[in-house]
Design a protein around this motif. Structure first.
Motif, PDB file in Angstrom:
ATOM      1  N   SER A  20     -10.337  92.227  24.701  1.00 42.57           N
ATOM      2  CA  SER A  20     -10.245  93.426  25.545  1.00 42.57           C
ATOM      3  C   SER A  20     -11.588  93.688  26.228  1.00 42.57           C
ATOM      4  O   SER A  20     -12.607  93.077  25.880  1.00 42.57           O
ATOM      5  CB  SER A  20      -9.842  94.639  24.706  1.00 42.57           C
ATOM      6  OG  SER A  20     -10.919  95.037  23.880  1.00 42.57           O
ATOM      7  N   SER A  21     -11.597  94.610  27.160  1.00 39.74           N
ATOM      8  CA  SER A  21     -12.833  94.954  27.868  1.00 39.74           C
ATOM      9  C   SER A  21     -13.886  95.529  26.924  1.00 39.74           C
ATOM     10  O   SER A  21     -15.075  95.468  27.200  1.00 39.74           O
ATOM     11  CB  SER A  21     -12.540  95.931  28.993  1.00 39.74           C
ATOM     12  OG  SER A  21     -11.972  97.114  28.465  1.00 39.74           O
ATOM     13  N   SER A  22     -13.441  96.074  25.784  1.00 42.83           N
ATOM     14  CA  SER A  22     -14.386  96.618  24.801  1.00 42.83           C
ATOM     15  C   SER A  22     -14.918  95.532  23.867  1.00 42.83           C
ATOM     16  O   SER A  22     -15.758  95.798  23.023  1.00 42.83           O
ATOM     17  CB  SER A  22     -13.715  97.720  23.979  1.00 42.83           C
ATOM     18  OG  SER A  22     -12.680  97.170  23.183  1.00 42.83           O
ATOM     19  N   GLY A  23     -14.392  94.305  24.017  1.00 43.77           N
ATOM     20  CA  GLY A  23     -14.866  93.204  23.186  1.00 43.77           C
ATOM     21  C   GLY A  23     -14.018  92.944  21.951  1.00 43.77           C
ATOM     22  O   GLY A  23     -14.297  92.031  21.185  1.00 43.77           O
ATOM     23  N   ARG A  24     -12.979  93.739  21.748  1.00 43.03           N
ATOM     24  CA  ARG A  24     -12.104  93.543  20.582  1.00 43.03           C
ATOM     25  C   ARG A  24     -11.149  92.398  20.834  1.00 43.03           C
ATOM     26  O   ARG A  24     -10.608  92.255  21.930  1.00 43.03           O
ATOM     27  CB  ARG A  24     -11.328  94.821  20.289  1.00 43.03           C
ATOM     28  CG  ARG A  24     -12.241  95.955  19.854  1.00 43.03           C
ATOM     29  CD  ARG A  24     -11.430  97.115  19.431  1.00 43.03           C
ATOM     30  NE  ARG A  24     -10.835  96.793  18.145  1.00 43.03           N
ATOM     31  CZ  ARG A  24     -10.691  97.639  17.153  1.00 43.03           C
ATOM     32  NH1 ARG A  24     -11.075  98.868  17.302  1.00 43.03           N
ATOM     33  NH2 ARG A  24     -10.140  97.283  16.033  1.00 43.03           N
TER      34      ARG A  24
END
Length: 134
Positions: A20-24
């Motif tokens: 994801s864009s959050s790095g998850r």
């Protein structure tokens, strides 16, 4: 990642892992299964975690959910038809032994039969559950 942008996907053991864009990471079921099988085959969780880049507690949770549960009491709520509380007598709990083959616990119209040699600690849990249900 130096520019603060997370990649859109990663490859782990040849399997595409969306990021994801959050790095998850969104771990695919196939990869989860492979990690669990590796740990159950004897590999350490830490070793597996380092290899795939996952969180140790996450992989431990996958393994815990995949392991067969130990044989023990499985509690199922038994609901009997009820009349109003004012007209219904209290439900006594009675335990009896017949021919030393088993123990029967009767609560109202429900009977629980416990085989001889059943672990005492599990029986205690059953009796606590019966008492709490009254």
């Amino acid at each position: 990642m130096l520019d603060g942008m997370a990649p859109e996907e990663a490859k782990v053991w040849g399997i595409r892992v969306p990021v994801s864009s959050s790095g998850r990471r969104k771990w695919p079921d196939e990869l989860r299964s492979m990690a669990v099988q590796k740990v159950l085959a004897g590999a350490g969780i830490r070793e597996t975690v380092e290899e795939i880049g996952a969180n140790k507690s996450l992989v431990a949770l996958w393994v815990k959910k995949a392991e067969p549960q130990a044989d023990g009491p499985a509690f199922v709520e038994v609901i009997t038809p009820r009349t109003s509380a004012a007209t219904q007598p209290p439900m006594p709990v009675a335990a009896s032994r017949e021919n030393d083959a088993s123990c029967k616990i009767s609560v109202g119209s429900a009977t629980i039969e416990i085989p001889q040699g059943y672990p005492a600690d599990h029986l205690v849990e059953i009796l606590r559950a019966v008492r709490a249900a009254q």
